[in-house]
Structures are given as structure tokens and as C-alpha cells.
Design a protein around this motif. Structure first.
Motif, short mmCIF file in Angstrom:
data_model
loop_
_atom_site.label_atom_id
_atom_site.label_comp_id
_atom_site.label_asym_id
_atom_site.label_seq_id
_atom_site.Cartn_x
_atom_site.Cartn_y
_atom_site.Cartn_z
N THR A 71 -0.66 0.38 -3.73
CA THR A 71 0.37 1.34 -4.09
C THR A 71 0.77 1.14 -5.55
OG1 THR A 71 1.23 1.38 -1.84
CG2 THR A 71 2.70 2.15 -3.57
N LEU A 72 0.86 2.24 -6.27
CA LEU A 72 1.31 2.25 -7.65
C LEU A 72 2.56 3.11 -7.70
CD1 LEU A 72 0.70 1.64 -10.70
CD2 LEU A 72 -0.43 3.84 -10.73
N CYS A 73 3.70 2.50 -8.01
CA CYS A 73 4.95 3.26 -8.04
C CYS A 73 5.97 2.54 -8.90
CB CYS A 73 5.50 3.46 -6.62
SG CYS A 73 6.03 1.93 -5.83
N ALA A 74 7.11 3.18 -9.08
CA ALA A 74 8.23 2.57 -9.79
C ALA A 74 9.07 1.84 -8.75
CB ALA A 74 9.05 3.62 -10.50
N LEU A 75 9.10 0.52 -8.82
CA LEU A 75 9.83 -0.29 -7.84
C LEU A 75 11.25 -0.56 -8.29
CD1 LEU A 75 7.51 -3.15 -6.55
CD2 LEU A 75 8.41 -1.25 -5.27
N LYS A 76 12.17 -0.48 -7.34
CA LYS A 76 13.55 -0.88 -7.57
C LYS A 76 14.04 -1.47 -6.26
CE LYS A 76 17.67 0.78 -9.81
NZ LYS A 76 18.34 1.94 -10.36
N ASN A 77 14.44 -2.72 -6.31
CA ASN A 77 14.85 -3.47 -5.11
C ASN A 77 13.74 -3.48 -4.06
OD1 ASN A 77 17.36 -3.95 -6.26
ND2 ASN A 77 18.20 -2.06 -5.43
N ASN A 78 12.51 -3.69 -4.51
CA ASN A 78 11.31 -3.75 -3.66
C ASN A 78 11.06 -2.47 -2.88
OD1 ASN A 78 10.73 -6.30 -4.55
ND2 ASN A 78 11.65 -7.33 -2.80
N GLU A 79 11.57 -1.35 -3.33
CA GLU A 79 11.33 -0.04 -2.72
C GLU A 79 10.82 0.91 -3.79
OE1 GLU A 79 11.73 1.00 0.50
OE2 GLU A 79 12.29 -1.04 1.09
N GLN A 81 10.59 4.22 -5.81
CA GLN A 81 11.54 5.27 -6.16
C GLN A 81 10.77 6.52 -6.58
OE1 GLN A 81 14.93 4.72 -5.93
NE2 GLN A 81 14.29 2.78 -5.04
N LYS A 82 11.20 7.65 -6.07
CA LYS A 82 10.57 8.91 -6.46
C LYS A 82 11.26 9.46 -7.70
CE LYS A 82 8.99 10.28 -1.95
NZ LYS A 82 8.92 11.33 -0.96
N GLY A 83 10.48 9.89 -8.66
CA GLY A 83 11.01 10.51 -9.86
C GLY A 83 11.64 9.54 -10.84
N ASP A 84 11.44 8.25 -10.69
CA ASP A 84 12.04 7.25 -11.59
C ASP A 84 10.94 6.53 -12.35
OD1 ASP A 84 14.01 5.83 -12.80
OD2 ASP A 84 14.24 4.37 -11.19
N TRP A 85 10.08 7.30 -13.03
CA TRP A 85 8.93 6.72 -13.71
C TRP A 85 9.24 6.26 -15.12
CZ3 TRP A 85 4.42 5.56 -11.36
CH2 TRP A 85 4.23 6.09 -10.10
#
Length: 108
Positions: A71-79, A81-85
Motif C-alpha cells: 500500500t502506498l498512501c499518506a499515513l497519519k496515526n498509522n491510518e 488518509q484520503k486527499g492528504d497527499w
């Protein structure tokens, strides 16, 4: 009839030639400085796009080679986030396909 030619040796440049050359270089450098911030912004944007492209390719190759979900994503608090790139992006092995980073999953 003999043609008389005068030959003089130039051992350097005159002060006038030097001042004209410096003035031309100064004008050209000032004109190029107007475009420098745009060039830097474009270069930064290209670098970020290339970094994202490399991460996507690395994730794809790692998933194919190891037979796992990545998975490649923007992590915040190990979750994810959509739209927070705008923040830092993370690449990790997602064994349970939950799009969250658990303790047993490896951050790449």
C-alpha cells in the motif's frame, strides 16, 4: 608598386572593450534571473512527480516479486488518509488489506 601594410600586435584588450563586455553579461544575467524562480518551481514539481513515480514502480515490483499486497498512501496515526497527499507518503506491506499499518506489517 609596393603595397605598404601595417601590422600591429594586440597584446590585450582595452578598458572600453572590457566595460562593454561586462555590461552585456550583466544585462543578460539580469534577464535570466527573472525566469529563475519559475525554473526552480518547475524543477521541484518534476522532482516530486519523479519521486512518486519511483515509489509506485517500487511498490509494484516488490508486490510482484514477493507475492504480497503493498500500500502506498499518506499515513497519519498509522491510518491511510484520503486527499492528504501534501504530507509524507508511506509505502508498506499490507498483509490484511486494511490500508492501515499494523505492528506485524513492514514499512518499506
Amino acid at each position: 608598386m609596393k603595397l605598404i601594410t601595417y601590422s600591429t600586435k594586440h597584446n590585450g584588450i582595452t578598458l572600453l572593450e572590457l566595460m562593454v563586455t561586462i555590461a552585456i553579461v550583466a544585462i543578460i544575467s539580469q534577464l535570466s534571473m527573472w525566469f529563475f524562480p519559475d525554473f526552480l518551481a518547475l524543477n521541484r514539481a518534476d522532482n516530486q512527480v519523479n519521486l512518486l513515480h519511483r515509489n509506485i514502480n517500487y511498490a509494484r515490483l516488490y508486490a510482484i516479486e514477493n507475492g504480497t499486497y503493498v500500500t502506498l498512501c499518506a499515513l497519519k496515526n498509522n491510518e491511510c488518509q484520503k486527499g492528504d497527499w501534501e504530507e509524507q507518503i508511506s509505502l508498506f506491506i499490507d498483509n490484511d488489506k486494511s490500508t492501515s499499518l499494523n505492528n506485524d506489517e513492514l514499512m518499506l
